[in-house]
Design an enzyme around this catalytic site. Structure first.
Site, short mmCIF file in Angstrom:
data_model
loop_
_atom_site.label_atom_id
_atom_site.label_comp_id
_atom_site.label_asym_id
_atom_site.label_seq_id
_atom_site.Cartn_x
_atom_site.Cartn_y
_atom_site.Cartn_z
N LYS A 83 0.86 -1.18 0.00
CA LYS A 83 0.00 0.00 0.00
C LYS A 83 0.90 1.23 0.00
O LYS A 83 1.79 1.35 0.86
CB LYS A 83 -0.81 0.00 1.29
CG LYS A 83 -2.30 -0.03 1.10
CD LYS A 83 -2.93 -0.07 2.47
CE LYS A 83 -4.40 0.16 2.39
NZ LYS A 83 -4.99 0.20 3.73
C1 E4P Z 1 -8.38 0.99 3.63
O1 E4P Z 1 -7.55 0.31 3.10
C2 E4P Z 1 -8.24 1.59 4.96
O2 E4P Z 1 -7.60 0.66 5.81
C3 E4P Z 1 -9.55 1.89 5.65
O3 E4P Z 1 -10.66 1.54 4.87
C4 E4P Z 1 -9.61 3.19 6.35
O4 E4P Z 1 -10.87 3.35 6.94
P1 E4P Z 1 -11.19 4.37 8.13
O5 E4P Z 1 -11.55 5.67 7.53
O6 E4P Z 1 -12.36 3.73 8.83
O7 E4P Z 1 -9.95 4.42 8.99
#
Ligand code: E4P
Length: 214
Positions: A83
């Protein structure tokens, strides 16, 4: 639609794998920080359970550092997707890593042009965060629709991971648009099969079954 679980919790991952609904996992530094197991042990354990991609985030900020960090992460298991937050340095790194066959998930996407740049750099996935947009009164699902249309217009193979999902309606709307993947927290994943009329129906059938002559 593919279902990814948005967690670094092994018990949740095993549970959803048991339902037959687990196509992949996304983690991030905040999710990893909630777990007690050391990260170096946790990620290989997660990769062994998950049949599809497991996203793990790079924390370096310049291409010359992101690239070696991502290569090291990709060596952990064949199903690792690295990522990388959408920045110009991240794009440089993405181009190099994609050229080496490493799956890149470009994260923290909040605009259609960010998604288009990531796709052109060779990202395998883009992760638009819809809940965080909703939180600041912007239409998160509108961003998914725009990215989906742009990717379709130019036949870009990059898959859209709808991220930052807060409730089941987000999943329904993403499916209506035809988004490739939703990454869903465990609490929301469980709600996708709940309905009060189902519970009432089961209760009534069990009560009536008790009256059946045997
Ligand atoms: C995606 O890859 C992220 O880990 C995640 O969806 C972030 O979500 P949040 O806004 O609930 O932290």
């Amino acid at each position: 639609m593919k279902f990814f679980l948005d967690t670094a919790n092994l018990a949740e991952i095993r549970e959803v794998a048991g339902w037959g609904m687990l196509d992949g996992v996304t983690t991030n530094p905040s999710l990893a920080a909630k777990e007690s197991q050391p990260f170096d042990e946790l990620i290989p354990a997660i990769c062994a359970v998950v049949p599809g991609p497991v996203s793990v985030e790079c924390v370096s900020e310049t291409a010359d550092r992101i690239v070696p960090e991502a290569r090291a992460l990709a060596k952990i298991a064949p199903n690792i997707a690295v990522k990388i937050p959408i920045t110009l340095e991240g794009l440089k790194a993405t181009k190099i890593l994609a050229g080496e066959g490493i799956m890149v998930n470009t994260t923290l996407i909040f605009s259609p042009t960010q998604a288009l740049f990531a796709a052109k750099a060779g990202a395998r996935f883009v992760s638009p965060f819809i809940g965080r947009l909703d939180d600041v009164s912007q239409e998160g699902m509108g961003l998914i629709q725009e990215i989906a249309t742009i990717f379709e217009n130019y036949r870009l193979a990059t898959e859209i991971i709808v991220a930052s999902i807060r409730h089941p309606r987000h999943v329904v709307d993403a499916a209506l648009i035809g988004a490739d993947i939703c990454t869903i927290p465990f609490s929301v994943m469980a709600k996708l099969v709940q309905h009060p009329l189902t519970d009432i129906g089961i209760e009534r059938f069990l009560k009536d079954w008790g009256k059946v002559k045997k």
